[in-house]
Enzyme design. Structure first.
Site, mmCIF file in Angstrom:
data_model
loop_
_atom_site.group_PDB
_atom_site.id
_atom_site.type_symbol
_atom_site.label_atom_id
_atom_site.label_comp_id
_atom_site.label_asym_id
_atom_site.label_seq_id
_atom_site.Cartn_x
_atom_site.Cartn_y
_atom_site.Cartn_z
ATOM 1 N N LYS A 108 -17.837 -8.086 3.959
ATOM 2 C CA LYS A 108 -18.053 -6.770 4.422
ATOM 3 C C LYS A 108 -18.324 -6.568 5.776
ATOM 4 O O LYS A 108 -18.201 -5.590 6.650
ATOM 5 C CB LYS A 108 -19.102 -5.934 3.526
ATOM 6 C CG LYS A 108 -18.738 -5.443 1.923
ATOM 7 C CD LYS A 108 -17.347 -4.729 2.139
ATOM 8 C CE LYS A 108 -17.107 -4.182 0.937
ATOM 9 N NZ LYS A 108 -15.821 -3.209 0.586
ATOM 10 N N SER A 136 -19.788 -1.599 3.295
ATOM 11 C CA SER A 136 -20.990 -1.616 2.559
ATOM 12 C C SER A 136 -22.169 -1.848 3.132
ATOM 13 O O SER A 136 -22.206 -2.624 4.206
ATOM 14 C CB SER A 136 -20.837 -2.526 1.444
ATOM 15 O OG SER A 136 -21.974 -2.595 0.608
ATOM 16 N N TYR A 152 -19.441 -11.524 -1.022
ATOM 17 C CA TYR A 152 -19.142 -10.054 -0.764
ATOM 18 C C TYR A 152 -19.795 -9.502 0.562
ATOM 19 O O TYR A 152 -19.344 -8.804 1.302
ATOM 20 C CB TYR A 152 -20.010 -9.329 -1.841
ATOM 21 C CG TYR A 152 -19.714 -7.776 -2.014
ATOM 22 C CD1 TYR A 152 -18.411 -7.401 -2.381
ATOM 23 C CD2 TYR A 152 -20.732 -6.941 -1.324
ATOM 24 C CE1 TYR A 152 -18.368 -6.025 -2.544
ATOM 25 C CE2 TYR A 152 -20.621 -5.709 -1.496
ATOM 26 C CZ TYR A 152 -19.374 -5.035 -2.136
ATOM 27 O OH TYR A 152 -19.180 -3.664 -1.998
#
Length: 264
Positions: A161, A143, A157
């Site tokens: 990633k 991402s 998060y």
């Protein structure tokens, strides 16, 4: 361009909707036989029929790849029914919890399990089968959140990633002698029906319009088909000299903070 993928076998985790489904469709359109998994059986059945209508063999396995036994069963059933594995796309990912003071150790652990550790597990499972085929290609879906802190939504998060992006280069080095390439595709903000950005667009149209205006030089969000095109090319023999690389598919998205958290 012929991507030389006809009759290859591609496995896609989280392949029943959104970006995963578009990736599976793109492989099917190139003549690949496809194995996909997801937790929702109704969505899996619909996805299986969608892909089968494209004239390829399809196996849809209800499985949660965060569970080691489910991940192993998914790979084993695909090998048994489809004859082997040439391509793996680690597409599963999610977020839990809030910022540092509003998230727990367990939520951080689960996010890393869902975004990084499951990719390690699936890769370990497919490598012996790829060796039997003389090589293969693995694509990890990361991402834009992995390198833009303002776009990460939460620390857990973005950190998971970022770990996936690093993991890709390390595994590419380890597997190069087996002729197994490993690359990362990192989507930016992607708009599709039923997705998080679609909800923002419907519920907060003014905020959404301002975010697009300020953050996207091309004046729009990306589409899942654009991510799928990048994945399929990198997985193909046409990309044989691309290994251990990280490809953003973000339209040069700029780190413009939203007044509220991003929709994941």
């Amino acid at each position: 361009m012929d991507l030389r993928l006809k009759d290859k076998v591609a496995l896609v985790t989280g392949g029943s909707r959104g970006i995963g489904l578009r990736i599976a469709r793109a492989f099917a359109d190139e003549g690949c036989h496809v194995g996909l998994c997801a937790r929702s059986e109704p969505e899996l059945r619909e996805a299986r029929q969608d892909l089968a209508d494209r004239g390829v063999r399809v196996l849809a396995v209800p499985a949660d790849v965060l569970l080691p036994e489910d991940a192993a069963r998914f790979v084993e059933e695909c090998v048994s029914h489809l004859g082997g594995v040439d391509i793996l796309v680690n597409n599963v990912g999610f977020n839990l919890g809030g910022d540092l003071l509003h998230s727990t150790d367990e939520e951080w652990r689960r996010v890393f399990e869902g975004n990084t550790f499951q990719a390690v597990r699936l890769t370990r499972l497919v490598v012996p089968h790829m060796r039997l085929r003389g090589g293969g290609a693995i694509i990890n879906i990361a991402s834009i959140s992995g390198w833009e802190p303002q776009l990460a939504g939460t620390g857990q998060y973005g950190a998971s990633k970022a770990a996936t992006i690093f993991l890709t280069e390390r595994l590419a080095l380890e597997l190069a002698h087996d002729h197994i390439r490993v690359n990362t595709v990192s989507p930016g903000s992607i708009l599709f029906p039923g997705g998080g950005w679609d909800r923002v667009r419907q519920e907060k149209p003014d905020q959404f319009a301002a975010y697009v205006r300020d953050g996207f030089p091309m004046g729009r969000l990306g589409t899942p088909e654009e991510v799928a095109d990048a994945v399929v090319f990198l997985a193909s023999p046409r990309a044989n000299w691309i290994n251990g690389r990280h490809l953003p598919v973000d339209g040069l998205e700029q780190p413009v903070p939203m007044p509220e958290r991003r929709p994941w």
